[in-house]
Design a protein around this motif. Structure first.
Motif, PDB file in Angstrom:
ATOM      1  N   ALA A 261      42.164  50.791  41.374  1.00 31.69           N
ATOM      2  CA  ALA A 261      42.205  49.704  40.406  1.00 31.69           C
ATOM      3  C   ALA A 261      40.977  48.811  40.591  1.00 31.69           C
ATOM      4  O   ALA A 261      40.642  48.428  41.716  1.00 31.69           O
ATOM      5  CB  ALA A 261      43.480  48.880  40.584  1.00 31.69           C
ATOM      6  N   VAL A 262      40.309  48.498  39.471  1.00 27.97           N
ATOM      7  CA  VAL A 262      39.104  47.664  39.508  1.00 27.97           C
ATOM      8  C   VAL A 262      39.232  46.528  38.502  1.00 27.97           C
ATOM      9  O   VAL A 262      40.139  46.516  37.663  1.00 27.97           O
ATOM     10  CB  VAL A 262      37.831  48.493  39.216  1.00 27.97           C
ATOM     11  N   ILE A 263      38.307  45.586  38.569  1.00 29.31           N
ATOM     12  CA  ILE A 263      38.279  44.436  37.658  1.00 29.31           C
ATOM     13  C   ILE A 263      37.064  44.578  36.749  1.00 29.31           C
ATOM     14  O   ILE A 263      35.923  44.581  37.216  1.00 29.31           O
ATOM     15  CB  ILE A 263      38.198  43.114  38.440  1.00 29.31           C
TER      16      ILE A 263
ATOM     17  N   THR B 184      37.010  38.439  42.041  1.00 28.54           N
ATOM     18  CA  THR B 184      38.107  38.613  42.993  1.00 28.54           C
ATOM     19  C   THR B 184      39.462  38.515  42.277  1.00 28.54           C
ATOM     20  O   THR B 184      39.557  38.048  41.135  1.00 28.54           O
ATOM     21  CB  THR B 184      38.057  37.545  44.092  1.00 28.54           C
ATOM     22  N   TRP B 185      40.506  38.910  42.989  1.00 38.14           N
ATOM     23  CA  TRP B 185      41.854  38.764  42.444  1.00 38.14           C
ATOM     24  C   TRP B 185      42.172  37.306  42.156  1.00 38.14           C
ATOM     25  O   TRP B 185      42.826  36.985  41.154  1.00 38.14           O
ATOM     26  CB  TRP B 185      42.876  39.342  43.425  1.00 38.14           C
ATOM     27  N   ASP B 186      41.700  36.397  43.017  1.00 33.80           N
ATOM     28  CA  ASP B 186      41.963  34.973  42.797  1.00 33.80           C
ATOM     29  C   ASP B 186      41.317  34.470  41.513  1.00 33.80           C
ATOM     30  O   ASP B 186      41.856  33.576  40.846  1.00 33.80           O
ATOM     31  CB  ASP B 186      41.454  34.155  43.988  1.00 33.80           C
TER      32      ASP B 186
ATOM     33  N   THR C 207      33.921  45.287  38.921  1.00 34.63           N
ATOM     34  CA  THR C 207      33.888  45.013  40.349  1.00 34.63           C
ATOM     35  C   THR C 207      34.967  45.827  41.050  1.00 34.63           C
ATOM     36  O   THR C 207      36.105  45.903  40.578  1.00 34.63           O
ATOM     37  CB  THR C 207      34.140  43.516  40.623  1.00 34.63           C
ATOM     38  N   VAL C 208      34.602  46.429  42.171  1.00 34.98           N
ATOM     39  CA  VAL C 208      35.571  47.088  43.041  1.00 34.98           C
ATOM     40  C   VAL C 208      36.027  46.064  44.080  1.00 34.98           C
ATOM     41  O   VAL C 208      35.251  45.665  44.949  1.00 34.98           O
ATOM     42  CB  VAL C 208      34.958  48.316  43.747  1.00 34.98           C
ATOM     43  N   PRO C 209      37.260  45.576  44.002  1.00 35.08           N
ATOM     44  CA  PRO C 209      37.710  44.567  44.975  1.00 35.08           C
ATOM     45  C   PRO C 209      37.727  45.130  46.397  1.00 35.08           C
ATOM     46  O   PRO C 209      37.901  46.337  46.599  1.00 35.08           O
ATOM     47  CB  PRO C 209      39.134  44.237  44.504  1.00 35.08           C
TER      48      PRO C 209
END
Length: 335
Positions: free
Chosen positions: A125-127, A139-141, A235-237
């Motif tokens: 899973a990426v963003i 980031t997730w945040d 982005t790859v977290p």
């Protein structure tokens, strides 16, 4: 954390095809000696399968084989097969969509007794963000900041959506060690989702169409976008989940020998190379020419308790913890 710059997706490529038919009805044997197999799959691997089928038909085993192909949201596809949709080979986003067919007597209980445990492809899973990442989302945040719109599908139709939410949940809960923190994160994340499509591919179309500041998606979907010239970055977290997609032959296939031969081919170096060209991580050794980053805090569904537990605790349509969050947001949890 690793940031990738994408190209885009041509509109003709983005459109999801729910049924692609070649040479007549599914599972048939024609007077010309050709045998037809029905492939039913989740939405995202369509382009890869179309290339793989063309390659297979050039082999001795595949020269007399034609296919019908059906693509859609993983859960919907699995339920359709359970309700009678003809299928010789099924590939879904989630293991639970195969086990539904095991429970229905349509897939053998030992479907996953091979070297890859029944999985055909892998991803993470990426963003994804707009080109240039104007909001600095990395980031997730960042996804739960006020005013940030995030695109992800409905987890009660889409397998990809479940992977997406579990990626964020696992990252923020210490791989499930702090359930309260993880669920608090999922609640804030879903509150920032303006629309929940029924499949991962439809969510990608929504994002490409201009809705949202970020999208949670499969790495292979992000690469698909790159290959089709859509101005998106991803982005790859540092902490994310390993996605594993299962495949099986059905027990009621009219052509079990031919279906098994195609399944065997899907694990060949040739087929796995085609999957890799489409952004999927191979499940066999020996596929060269592709580099996929390894996130330093990569985790798996087993780290969160495994699919049976996660499905019951989080995604039961009536009692699941995510279902409760969705209902409070006015989102449907039952088909």
């Amino acid at each position: 954390m690793r940031v990738r710059r994408l190209g885009g997706i041509a509109a003709a490529v983005v459109a999801t095809t729910t049924l692609v038919t070649a040479c007549g009805g599914g599972g048939s044997a024609g007077g010309d000696g050709k045998i037809q197999l029905a492939l039913v799959a989740y939405s995202t691997p369509q382009a890869a399968f179309e290339d793989i089928i063309k390659a297979y038909q050039k082999t001795p085993e595949g020269k007399n084989i034609t296919f019908t192909q059906s693509y859609g949201a993983s859960g919907d596809q699995s339920r359709a097969v359970a309700s009678g949709l003809k299928a010789d080979i099924v590939e879904f986003s989630l293991e639970t969509d195969i086990t539904r067919l095991v429970d229905a007597g349509l897939v053998a209980p030992d479907w996953n007794q091979n070297a890859t445990k029944g999985f055909l492809t892998k991803s993470i899973a990426v963003i994804g963000t707009r080109k240039g990442n104007p909001k600095g989302i990395k980031t997730w945040d960042d996804l739960i900041k006020p005013g940030t719109e995030v695109i992800t599908p409905n987890p009660f139709t889409s397998g990809g959506a479940r992977w997406n939410l579990l990626a964020g949940y696992g990252a923020k809960s210490g791989k499930g060690a702090d359930q309260a923190a993880g669920l608090d994160y999922v609640g804030k994340l879903l509150a920032n989702v303006p629309v929940q499509d029924d499949s991962g591919r439809k969510s990608l179309q929504t994002f490409v169409g201009g809705k949202g500041d970020a999208i949670i998606t499969y790495e292979n979907e992000a690469i698909f976008a790159q290959q089709n010239n859509q101005p998106i970055d991803y982005t790859v977290p540092d902490s994310t989940i390993l996605i594993e997609n299962p495949v099986a032959v059905t027990k009621n296939s009219a052509h079990p020998k031919e279906a098994a031969a195609f399944l065997k081919y899907l694990y060949s170096s040739e087929a796995q190379t085609i999957f890799a060209k489409n952004g999927y991580r191979p499940v066999i050794d020996g596929v060269t020419g592709f580099t996929f980053p390894t996130p330093p805090q990569l985790f798996t569904i087993n780290d969160l308790g495994g699919w049976p537990k996660v499905t019951k605790d989080f995604f039961d349509a009536k009692t699941g913890l995510v279902a409760d969050i969705e209902r409070k947001l006015g989102v449907a949890t039952e088909k």
